[in-house]
Scaffold this motif. Sequence first.
Motif, short mmCIF file in Angstrom:
data_model
loop_
_atom_site.label_atom_id
_atom_site.label_comp_id
_atom_site.label_asym_id
_atom_site.label_seq_id
_atom_site.Cartn_x
_atom_site.Cartn_y
_atom_site.Cartn_z
N LEU A 364 0.82 -1.21 0.00
CA LEU A 364 0.00 0.00 0.00
C LEU A 364 0.86 1.26 0.00
CD1 LEU A 364 -2.16 -2.16 0.74
CD2 LEU A 364 -3.27 -0.39 2.11
N GLY A 365 2.11 1.15 0.39
CA GLY A 365 3.05 2.26 0.31
C GLY A 365 2.62 3.51 1.06
N SER A 366 2.61 4.62 0.36
CA SER A 366 2.31 5.91 0.99
C SER A 366 0.89 6.00 1.51
CB SER A 366 2.56 7.05 0.00
OG SER A 366 1.75 6.89 -1.16
N ALA A 367 0.03 5.09 1.07
CA ALA A 367 -1.36 5.12 1.52
C ALA A 367 -1.47 4.92 3.04
CB ALA A 367 -2.18 4.04 0.80
N VAL A 368 -0.49 4.20 3.61
CA VAL A 368 -0.52 3.98 5.06
C VAL A 368 0.78 4.41 5.73
CG1 VAL A 368 -2.14 2.08 4.91
CG2 VAL A 368 0.30 1.60 4.78
N GLU A 369 1.79 4.70 4.93
CA GLU A 369 3.10 5.03 5.50
C GLU A 369 3.04 6.24 6.42
OE1 GLU A 369 7.65 6.08 3.97
OE2 GLU A 369 6.11 5.43 2.54
N LYS A 374 -4.57 3.05 13.60
CA LYS A 374 -5.93 2.84 14.07
C LYS A 374 -5.92 1.73 15.12
CE LYS A 374 -8.20 5.79 11.51
NZ LYS A 374 -8.98 6.91 12.10
N HIS A 375 -6.86 1.80 16.06
CA HIS A 375 -6.90 0.85 17.15
C HIS A 375 -7.90 -0.28 16.91
CE1 HIS A 375 -4.23 3.40 19.44
NE2 HIS A 375 -5.04 4.43 19.24
N THR A 376 -8.64 -0.21 15.82
CA THR A 376 -9.56 -1.28 15.43
C THR A 376 -9.41 -1.52 13.93
OG1 THR A 376 -11.37 0.29 15.07
CG2 THR A 376 -11.23 -0.75 17.24
N PRO A 377 -9.64 -2.76 13.44
CA PRO A 377 -9.46 -3.02 12.01
C PRO A 377 -10.61 -2.57 11.14
CG PRO A 377 -10.08 -5.02 13.17
CD PRO A 377 -9.89 -3.97 14.21
N ALA A 378 -11.73 -2.18 11.71
CA ALA A 378 -12.87 -1.72 10.92
C ALA A 378 -13.63 -0.65 11.69
CB ALA A 378 -13.81 -2.89 10.60
N GLU A 379 -14.39 0.15 10.96
CA GLU A 379 -15.18 1.21 11.60
C GLU A 379 -16.39 0.61 12.31
OE1 GLU A 379 -16.22 4.43 9.10
OE2 GLU A 379 -14.20 4.73 8.33
N ILE A 434 -14.92 3.17 -1.04
CA ILE A 434 -15.19 2.75 0.33
C ILE A 434 -14.49 1.43 0.65
CG2 ILE A 434 -17.39 3.95 0.47
CD1 ILE A 434 -18.77 1.24 0.06
N HIS A 435 -14.33 0.57 -0.35
CA HIS A 435 -13.63 -0.69 -0.12
C HIS A 435 -12.13 -0.45 0.01
CE1 HIS A 435 -17.22 -1.73 -2.80
NE2 HIS A 435 -17.58 -2.00 -1.56
N GLU A 436 -11.62 0.46 -0.80
CA GLU A 436 -10.21 0.83 -0.68
C GLU A 436 -9.92 1.38 0.71
OE1 GLU A 436 -8.34 4.65 -2.40
OE2 GLU A 436 -7.78 3.09 -3.85
N GLN A 437 -10.81 2.23 1.20
CA GLN A 437 -10.63 2.82 2.53
C GLN A 437 -10.71 1.76 3.62
OE1 GLN A 437 -13.74 5.76 2.39
NE2 GLN A 437 -12.41 7.35 1.51
N ALA A 438 -11.55 0.74 3.40
CA ALA A 438 -11.67 -0.34 4.38
C ALA A 438 -10.37 -1.14 4.48
CB ALA A 438 -12.83 -1.27 4.00
N VAL A 439 -9.73 -1.43 3.34
CA VAL A 439 -8.46 -2.15 3.36
C VAL A 439 -7.38 -1.29 4.00
CG1 VAL A 439 -6.65 -3.18 1.92
CG2 VAL A 439 -9.06 -3.57 1.37
N LYS A 440 -7.38 0.00 3.70
CA LYS A 440 -6.40 0.90 4.32
C LYS A 440 -6.59 0.95 5.83
CE LYS A 440 -5.97 4.91 2.29
NZ LYS A 440 -6.36 6.14 1.56
N TYR A 445 -4.37 -0.45 11.15
CA TYR A 445 -4.45 -1.20 12.40
C TYR A 445 -3.25 -2.13 12.53
CZ TYR A 445 -6.07 -4.84 15.63
OH TYR A 445 -6.17 -5.75 16.65
N LEU A 446 -2.88 -2.80 11.43
CA LEU A 446 -1.72 -3.69 11.44
C LEU A 446 -0.42 -2.92 11.69
CD1 LEU A 446 -2.53 -6.10 8.46
CD2 LEU A 446 -2.66 -6.62 10.90
N LYS A 447 -0.38 -1.71 11.22
CA LYS A 447 0.82 -0.88 11.38
C LYS A 447 1.19 -0.74 12.85
CE LYS A 447 2.61 3.72 10.23
NZ LYS A 447 2.27 5.05 9.62
#
Length: 459
Positions: A364-369, A374-379, A434-440, A445-447
């Motif tokens: 995902l690179g700069s999308a999450v770098e 986040k403290h939860t994997p989903a909203e 919205i799906h892209e944002q969900a994966v991000k 969260y994994l970060k």
Amino acid sequence: MTYYDSDMATKRRSGRKRKQTSRYGLNAIRKGLAIFTALTSIAPGTYNTIRAMASPGINSISMRKEMHMQSMVNLNLDGTYNDFNPLNFAASADNDTYMFHEMLKQPDKEDFVRAMIKELEDHTTRQHWVTVKRSTIGNARTIKAIWSFKRKRRPDGTVSKHKARLCAHGGMQVHGDTFWETYAPVVNWMSVRLMLTFAEIHQLHTRSVDFTLAFPQADVKVDIFMELPLGCSVDNDNGDYVLKLIKNLYGLRDASRTWFEHLKQGLVDLEFKSSSVDPCIFYKKGVTLIVYVDDCLVFCKDKSDADRLIKDLLENYMLTDEGELGSEGETVSSYLGVQVVRNQATGEITLTQPYLTERILALLGSAVEMANVKHTPAEFKTVLHKDENGPARKQDWNYRSAIGMLNYLAASTRPDILYAVHSAARFSANPKLIHEQAVKRICRYLKGTSDKGIILKPD
């Protein structure tokens, strides 16, 4: 004329003959890369190879033609360049898997070519094929040979070995002609975790076993003919020779099934029984064996039982005994890319996949770098839907590749992201913003939890 440009990784058309240049790294080959060539007079049933250092006198035009053919072989029959193969997604994500012409551009290409030499030596010395004249096979179809190269890494990301794999082009096989059933089971990760828990409760010895060149240890079921692989030739060949496969080569459509049936029969002969719940768990008195293709774990109370089993297996199979998965004190080892920390002092087994997590974040690179953790994997209270009329994605990272790696991570060591991953995976065919944002969101969260995993601590 249609040709494949390895530098641009695009297919182009030209009405004139291309100027021959050293764009495939042939100068590097001339400086010392080892290339295989079969220089013997060939009689049916024999195929000898030798190591030859490439010299300035090598026929570079001929080699370029061979390499061009190799690139074209890797194209699907419909010209889609294997875009829908999951391995292609993995290659684009970790940049560790290459075809022949891509391998020659890598800084460690010498290590790959040495691996290529070893692969061919293993096949030829173990007589996995015989050379026959094309005129003797009648109307039988031939399939191409494909080279695949990969850096194999430990769970911490360090390179453990350079692997060259010679594969048959299974995409050229015809159902009902050279293959029928293709399904082959692998052990469920729930079974792996359960057996590790039992091992801790009952203080079982856990031995790791890896079958060497597993698939070719089984015989092929029908006659299959393959073209000579790139890097091999026969004196005065002129296309007159092909390989008749004797053993079950990687890449064949039913290769996994053929290997599993071969291994299962060998275990049954040793009085093992297959579990009715998980067909990849084999057991007999005092010993349990779990199988994931060619990677196995042996569980037993008495260490001598494991030694006896490995000795029996060595009579019919080629394998590597990789030793105990855990020993006294805290031991770090790996199984199927999962880092296993077994602390016998505390009775804990920790399973983590830090390198796979890093690969996902790198995809995902700069999308999450630069994004916040986040403290939860989903909203909370957000349910994903098709959003057919919603805005399109803004970034171009490979959605399916991310989902594939997240699925394996969730199934292996991170059940906390399982729901979020499965929700996003439902829309892989046509992902929207919205799906892209969900994966991000999952990756953010994994970060913050990249060193986390499952801790098995039975009471």
